[in-house]
Design a protein around this motif. Sequence first.
Motif, PDB file in Angstrom:
ATOM      1  N   THR A   1      -0.303   2.222   0.953  1.00 14.97           N
ATOM      2  CA  THR A   1      -1.203   1.472   1.948  1.00 14.97           C
ATOM      3  C   THR A   1      -0.345   0.457   2.809  1.00 14.97           C
ATOM      4  O   THR A   1      -0.821   0.456   4.044  1.00 14.97           O
ATOM      5  CB  THR A   1      -2.273   0.862   0.967  1.00 14.97           C
ATOM      6  N   THR A   2       0.382  -0.146   2.243  1.00 15.23           N
ATOM      7  CA  THR A   2       1.243  -1.338   2.974  1.00 15.23           C
ATOM      8  C   THR A   2       1.836  -0.505   4.165  1.00 15.23           C
ATOM      9  O   THR A   2       2.093  -1.084   5.312  1.00 15.23           O
ATOM     10  CB  THR A   2       2.119  -2.142   1.946  1.00 15.23           C
ATOM     11  N   ARG A   3       2.462   0.763   3.906  1.00 10.09           N
ATOM     12  CA  ARG A   3       3.258   1.389   4.866  1.00 10.09           C
ATOM     13  C   ARG A   3       2.461   2.164   5.875  1.00 10.09           C
ATOM     14  O   ARG A   3       2.931   3.005   6.681  1.00 10.09           O
ATOM     15  CB  ARG A   3       4.227   2.330   4.238  1.00 10.09           C
ATOM     16  N   ARG A   4       1.121   2.019   5.788  1.00  5.36           N
ATOM     17  CA  ARG A   4       0.042   2.781   6.449  1.00  5.36           C
ATOM     18  C   ARG A   4       0.252   4.190   6.575  1.00  5.36           C
ATOM     19  O   ARG A   4       0.277   4.962   7.429  1.00  5.36           O
ATOM     20  CB  ARG A   4       0.125   2.205   7.969  1.00  5.36           C
ATOM     21  N   GLN A   5       0.269   4.455   5.159  1.00  8.62           N
ATOM     22  CA  GLN A   5       0.193   6.134   4.812  1.00  8.62           C
ATOM     23  C   GLN A   5      -0.958   6.252   4.025  1.00  8.62           C
ATOM     24  O   GLN A   5      -1.005   6.562   3.094  1.00  8.62           O
ATOM     25  CB  GLN A   5       1.552   6.491   4.035  1.00  8.62           C
ATOM     26  N   PRO A   6      -2.193   6.295   4.655  1.00  7.58           N
ATOM     27  CA  PRO A   6      -3.610   6.285   4.034  1.00  7.58           C
ATOM     28  C   PRO A   6      -3.439   7.667   3.337  1.00  7.58           C
ATOM     29  O   PRO A   6      -4.132   7.612   2.150  1.00  7.58           O
ATOM     30  CB  PRO A   6      -4.781   6.183   5.046  1.00  7.58           C
ATOM     31  N   ALA A   7      -3.081   8.711   3.808  1.00  3.57           N
ATOM     32  CA  ALA A   7      -3.163  10.085   3.236  1.00  3.57           C
ATOM     33  C   ALA A   7      -2.474   9.983   1.635  1.00  3.57           C
ATOM     34  O   ALA A   7      -2.889  10.378   0.605  1.00  3.57           O
ATOM     35  CB  ALA A   7      -2.972  11.341   3.828  1.00  3.57           C
ATOM     36  N   ALA A   8      -1.126   9.626   1.698  1.00  4.86           N
ATOM     37  CA  ALA A   8      -0.464   9.616   0.612  1.00  4.86           C
ATOM     38  C   ALA A   8      -0.860   8.552  -0.412  1.00  4.86           C
ATOM     39  O   ALA A   8      -1.029   8.539  -1.754  1.00  4.86           O
ATOM     40  CB  ALA A   8       1.006   9.031   0.983  1.00  4.86           C
ATOM     41  N   ALA A   9      -1.506   7.366  -0.030  1.00  6.36           N
ATOM     42  CA  ALA A   9      -2.001   6.383  -0.816  1.00  6.36           C
ATOM     43  C   ALA A   9      -3.227   6.857  -1.600  1.00  6.36           C
ATOM     44  O   ALA A   9      -3.267   6.605  -2.753  1.00  6.36           O
ATOM     45  CB  ALA A   9      -2.470   5.316  -0.073  1.00  6.36           C
ATOM     46  N   GLU A  10      -4.072   7.622  -0.907  1.00  4.65           N
ATOM     47  CA  GLU A  10      -5.224   8.369  -1.486  1.00  4.65           C
ATOM     48  C   GLU A  10      -4.894   9.446  -2.582  1.00  4.65           C
ATOM     49  O   GLU A  10      -5.250   9.260  -3.467  1.00  4.65           O
ATOM     50  CB  GLU A  10      -6.238   9.036  -0.491  1.00  4.65           C
ATOM     51  N   ALA A  11      -3.829  10.162  -2.213  1.00  2.00           N
ATOM     52  CA  ALA A  11      -3.272  11.074  -3.424  1.00  2.00           C
ATOM     53  C   ALA A  11      -2.805  10.414  -4.454  1.00  2.00           C
ATOM     54  O   ALA A  11      -2.781  10.877  -5.597  1.00  2.00           O
ATOM     55  CB  ALA A  11      -2.055  11.841  -2.672  1.00  2.00           C
ATOM     56  N   ALA A  12      -1.960   9.177  -4.307  1.00  2.00           N
ATOM     57  CA  ALA A  12      -1.816   8.503  -5.513  1.00  2.00           C
ATOM     58  C   ALA A  12      -2.631   7.874  -6.211  1.00  2.00           C
ATOM     59  O   ALA A  12      -2.574   7.586  -7.761  1.00  2.00           O
ATOM     60  CB  ALA A  12      -0.590   7.299  -4.941  1.00  2.00           C
ATOM     61  N   PHE A  13      -3.663   7.431  -5.524  1.00  2.00           N
ATOM     62  CA  PHE A  13      -4.850   6.658  -6.399  1.00  2.00           C
ATOM     63  C   PHE A  13      -5.558   7.773  -7.320  1.00  2.00           C
ATOM     64  O   PHE A  13      -5.801   7.721  -8.237  1.00  2.00           O
ATOM     65  CB  PHE A  13      -5.951   6.022  -5.641  1.00  2.00           C
ATOM     66  N   LYS A  14      -5.420   9.010  -6.542  1.00  2.00           N
ATOM     67  CA  LYS A  14      -6.099  10.252  -7.315  1.00  2.00           C
ATOM     68  C   LYS A  14      -5.299  10.719  -8.616  1.00  2.00           C
ATOM     69  O   LYS A  14      -5.937  11.182  -9.486  1.00  2.00           O
ATOM     70  CB  LYS A  14      -6.638  11.362  -6.322  1.00  2.00           C
ATOM     71  N   ARG A  15      -4.073  10.589  -8.343  1.00  2.00           N
ATOM     72  CA  ARG A  15      -3.077  10.820  -9.536  1.00  2.00           C
ATOM     73  C   ARG A  15      -3.288   9.908 -10.756  1.00  2.00           C
ATOM     74  O   ARG A  15      -3.412  10.280 -11.868  1.00  2.00           O
ATOM     75  CB  ARG A  15      -1.773  11.148  -8.973  1.00  2.00           C
ATOM     76  N   ALA A  16      -3.435   8.664 -10.297  1.00  2.00           N
ATOM     77  CA  ALA A  16      -3.689   7.623 -11.273  1.00  2.00           C
ATOM     78  C   ALA A  16      -4.943   7.939 -12.064  1.00  2.00           C
ATOM     79  O   ALA A  16      -4.914   7.711 -13.284  1.00  2.00           O
ATOM     80  CB  ALA A  16      -3.568   6.277 -10.593  1.00  2.00           C
ATOM     81  N   LEU A  17      -5.923   8.382 -11.412  1.00  2.00           N
ATOM     82  CA  LEU A  17      -7.364   8.531 -11.738  1.00  2.00           C
ATOM     83  C   LEU A  17      -7.278   9.633 -12.851  1.00  2.00           C
ATOM     84  O   LEU A  17      -8.113   9.552 -13.570  1.00  2.00           O
ATOM     85  CB  LEU A  17      -8.330   8.556 -10.646  1.00  2.00           C
ATOM     86  N   ALA A  18      -6.581  10.595 -12.548  1.00  2.00           N
ATOM     87  CA  ALA A  18      -6.504  11.781 -13.330  1.00  2.00           C
ATOM     88  C   ALA A  18      -5.714  11.502 -14.688  1.00  2.00           C
ATOM     89  O   ALA A  18      -6.105  12.291 -15.569  1.00  2.00           O
ATOM     90  CB  ALA A  18      -5.782  12.982 -12.521  1.00  2.00           C
ATOM     91  N   LEU A  19      -4.824  10.650 -14.629  1.00  2.00           N
ATOM     92  CA  LEU A  19      -4.083  10.338 -15.946  1.00  2.00           C
ATOM     93  C   LEU A  19      -4.793   9.444 -16.892  1.00  2.00           C
ATOM     94  O   LEU A  19      -5.743   8.392 -16.512  1.00  2.00           O
ATOM     95  CB  LEU A  19      -2.805   9.771 -15.440  1.00  2.00           C
ATOM     96  N   PRO A  20      -4.559   9.709 -18.014  1.00  2.00           N
ATOM     97  CA  PRO A  20      -5.152   8.620 -19.280  1.00  2.00           C
ATOM     98  C   PRO A  20      -4.456   7.305 -19.164  1.00  2.00           C
ATOM     99  O   PRO A  20      -3.478   7.210 -18.528  1.00  2.00           O
ATOM    100  CB  PRO A  20      -4.709   9.247 -20.366  1.00  2.00           C
ATOM    101  N   PRO A  21      -5.173   6.530 -19.451  1.00  2.00           N
ATOM    102  CA  PRO A  21      -6.584   6.279 -20.153  1.00  2.00           C
ATOM    103  C   PRO A  21      -7.615   6.026 -19.163  1.00  2.00           C
ATOM    104  O   PRO A  21      -7.320   5.657 -17.988  1.00  2.00           O
ATOM    105  CB  PRO A  21      -6.491   4.898 -20.952  1.00  2.00           C
ATOM    106  N   ALA A  22      -8.702   6.580 -19.340  1.00  2.00           N
ATOM    107  CA  ALA A  22     -10.048   6.362 -18.671  1.00  2.00           C
ATOM    108  C   ALA A  22     -10.389   5.051 -18.459  1.00  2.00           C
ATOM    109  O   ALA A  22     -10.584   4.474 -19.418  1.00  2.00           O
ATOM    110  CB  ALA A  22     -11.098   7.304 -18.907  1.00  2.00           C
ATOM    111  N   ASN A  23     -10.436   4.465 -17.342  1.00  2.00           N
ATOM    112  CA  ASN A  23     -10.993   3.111 -17.398  1.00  2.00           C
ATOM    113  C   ASN A  23     -11.836   3.063 -15.860  1.00  2.00           C
ATOM    114  O   ASN A  23     -11.383   3.823 -14.925  1.00  2.00           O
ATOM    115  CB  ASN A  23     -10.048   2.066 -17.627  1.00  2.00           C
ATOM    116  N   ILE A  24     -12.563   1.885 -15.997  1.00  2.00           N
ATOM    117  CA  ILE A  24     -13.290   1.729 -14.598  1.00  2.00           C
ATOM    118  C   ILE A  24     -12.405   1.127 -13.548  1.00  2.00           C
ATOM    119  O   ILE A  24     -12.636   1.431 -12.480  1.00  2.00           O
ATOM    120  CB  ILE A  24     -14.542   0.685 -14.846  1.00  2.00           C
ATOM    121  N   GLY A  25     -11.250   0.460 -13.821  1.00  2.00           N
ATOM    122  CA  GLY A  25     -10.420  -0.327 -12.830  1.00  2.00           C
ATOM    123  C   GLY A  25      -9.787   0.915 -11.928  1.00  2.00           C
ATOM    124  O   GLY A  25      -9.851   0.417 -10.848  1.00  2.00           O
ATOM    125  N   LYS A  26      -9.654   1.903 -12.504  1.00  2.00           N
ATOM    126  CA  LYS A  26      -8.985   2.852 -11.594  1.00  2.00           C
ATOM    127  C   LYS A  26      -9.833   3.355 -10.355  1.00  2.00           C
ATOM    128  O   LYS A  26      -9.705   3.726  -9.338  1.00  2.00           O
ATOM    129  CB  LYS A  26      -8.423   4.073 -12.429  1.00  2.00           C
TER     130      LYS A  26
END
Length: 767
Positions: free
Chosen positions: A181-206
């Motif tokens: 996000t800081t490097r203004r790479q929104p597509a890569a940032a979105e993909a990284a957020f989604k990878r984190a979301l797919a990994l355990p543990p499940a939590n609302i924060g992600k």
Amino acid sequence: MLTPHSRRSFPILLILALLLAALSAGCGDPEQKKQAHYEKGLEYAAKGEHRAAILEFRNAVRIDGKYADAYYQLGLAQLATGDPQNAYRDFERASSVDPANLDALLQAARILLGSNQPRESRQRVEKILAADPDHLEALILQATIHLLEGEADQAAVVVARAIELHPDLDRLHLLQAQIHTTRRQPAAAEAAFKRALALPPANIGKHQALAGFYLSQQEEEKAEAQLRQSIAAFPDSPQPHLDLAALYAGRDQMEQAEASIKQAIALAPKDPGLLLNLGNFYRGRGLFDQAESAYRDALALATGEAALDIKATLADLHFERNRREEAEQLAGEVLAANGRHGLALQVRAKLLVAEGKNQEALTILNGLVRDYPRWGEPFSTKALAHFNRGEMELSHTAVEEAVRLAPRDAQARTLLAQHLFQKREIAGAKNEAIIALRLRPNNFRAAIILGRSFLHNREYQEALELFTRMNELLPDNLEVLHHLGLTHLARRENESAAAIFSRILKQRPDFTPALGSLVAIRLQSRDLAGAIALAEAQLAEAPDHLDYLLLLGELHIANQDFERAVGVLRRGQELAPEELRTYLLIAQIQSKTGRTTEAIAEYRALLAQQPGQIPARMQLGILLDQQGDQAGAKEAYREILSRSPRFAPAANNLAWKLAGEQKPDLGEALRLALLAKEQAPEDPHIADTLGWVHYLRGSHDLAVRQFGQAVAGLPENPTIRYHLALALRAVGKITEAKGELRRALELPAEFAEREAAREMLAGWEKE
């Protein structure tokens, strides 16, 4: 001599004594003692009794000053009690005694970064990585430091290495998303957020993190969809509904926001925090009855400290609604249970400010800003208290901190706009007023400042549109109506302006600014007799109105009718002995009529009989001043202050005299001027004196503020405009300084500095 019995007992007693000594020696072994304290400390820490644990760990390190494990545990316990400073000291000792304790070094590095010392934190991280290149927490901290220092590329390299080592650790992917996000790479940032979301543990924060990312990219539909996924993933949790409510509120979809909060409450109807959230939502919209109802429902469910917090919030709401008795009662109940409760103390401070007890409020507020350095509201209230006391520099500093800590605080933004307007930083004042209005559209004071900024910049059409709209919304507000009249006056639409001012006086006969503006219109038409008749007619409607008496006195002086002027001004002096202007005007008349010496003799004779007659002594001081008897004038003012230490006219005049001496005591002059200002904060003569003392002390910004207030009160006084020009020049506002000098020279009234002003303006024009 020993008996046979005692002889037989002796060996047994000796054996027992030796045994006890041996046991005592064993219990006193330092190694065993320190270990006992250490283990006891661990027990306390495991139970969450961290203060008790601190005592045990301290006992351990007193026995052994090189007990690294005890220092480390002591640091953890200090952190748990919110004492990072002492925790840092203990972690440093642990790592110094035992360099292999990388965890202690890591904790020290985290504390340093948290206290905004990234360079020192980096040094300790590098030590950890030198010992263990794959240390996960050190790699994360190193990447974070790079990111905070604007080194996003280096941060990306470090995180990539950490992900190679721990590909299934969700927080690494979240950190990588931040870097993208800081490097203004929104597509890569979105993909990284989604990878984190797919990994355990499940939590609302992600889910919250990804939704927040979408909002930062202005993709509101994706953010909403993500929050709905969160609701589906955590159907029993109120939090996703609150997150969705915040999104709706940000989009001004208030009905949907309210519905989402109520859905959260339906999932946990016994949770007082959710009802408190609902109350805050209503309060932010100005729906105070609904807010109060929600707070009371929350209070019925809460216990202990939570109940005190809600009660204090309800007290704060009462204050906002100007129900001060109820606010005081509730705040008092909270403070009776917990004398250090932050919000209850804040409410008490606001009540004191509203009562004019600013110094008492500051005593509370200084403690609050010390104890809660990241809470913006006490700084905002502190700024207001200083403002009321005329301590503008302290007020400005406090309100800037309030805005930094709470950028959405409309009240703080409004006060900052007021400060900037007084400093003639009109662009900044406009900007802050606009922000304040966005935060709270019904922010009356911010709208007035914005309109005044338009008038100052001669943006008359913008001012007309704003004040017309405000008048439609608040048709009975006389301040708005008056500014609308001033706008017409600035546009030279005198008939429209006069009609508005007359309308104001019909609604409120004692509204001074309206009469002053009507009189000014008559004088512009050279109708002095009409102006006098107007003032006399209005005085009949409000016979004890000091400002009207002063205005009529000035008009009689302009008409050379000195006897009537003195009679009117004497009435004013009887009404308000502390009002400076009556003394000045009477002295002006006596000087013009050549009665100065005679008047001085009369006042001296009167004071010989009645030495406590402060008005007479004040008049004597002014007349002695006019005659050039500086010592006599100062003696008169000092005598008044010895009898009445807070008598503003004497404090003001003595401050002016001290400031004008060859070797001025500017410290004493400032003290006296501030004393006068606190007693008569709206008096333009006192503002001029305080401004002049500030100017001589080199506090030019503060001088501009005071001269600006003085000019607003006495717009036809050329000397004050000359003073304002000097101060504006000193702060680098050359164009505005020239404008004030031109206005001073255009005014018909004579003033001692006219020739100096003319020469100064000519010099400035050549630059």
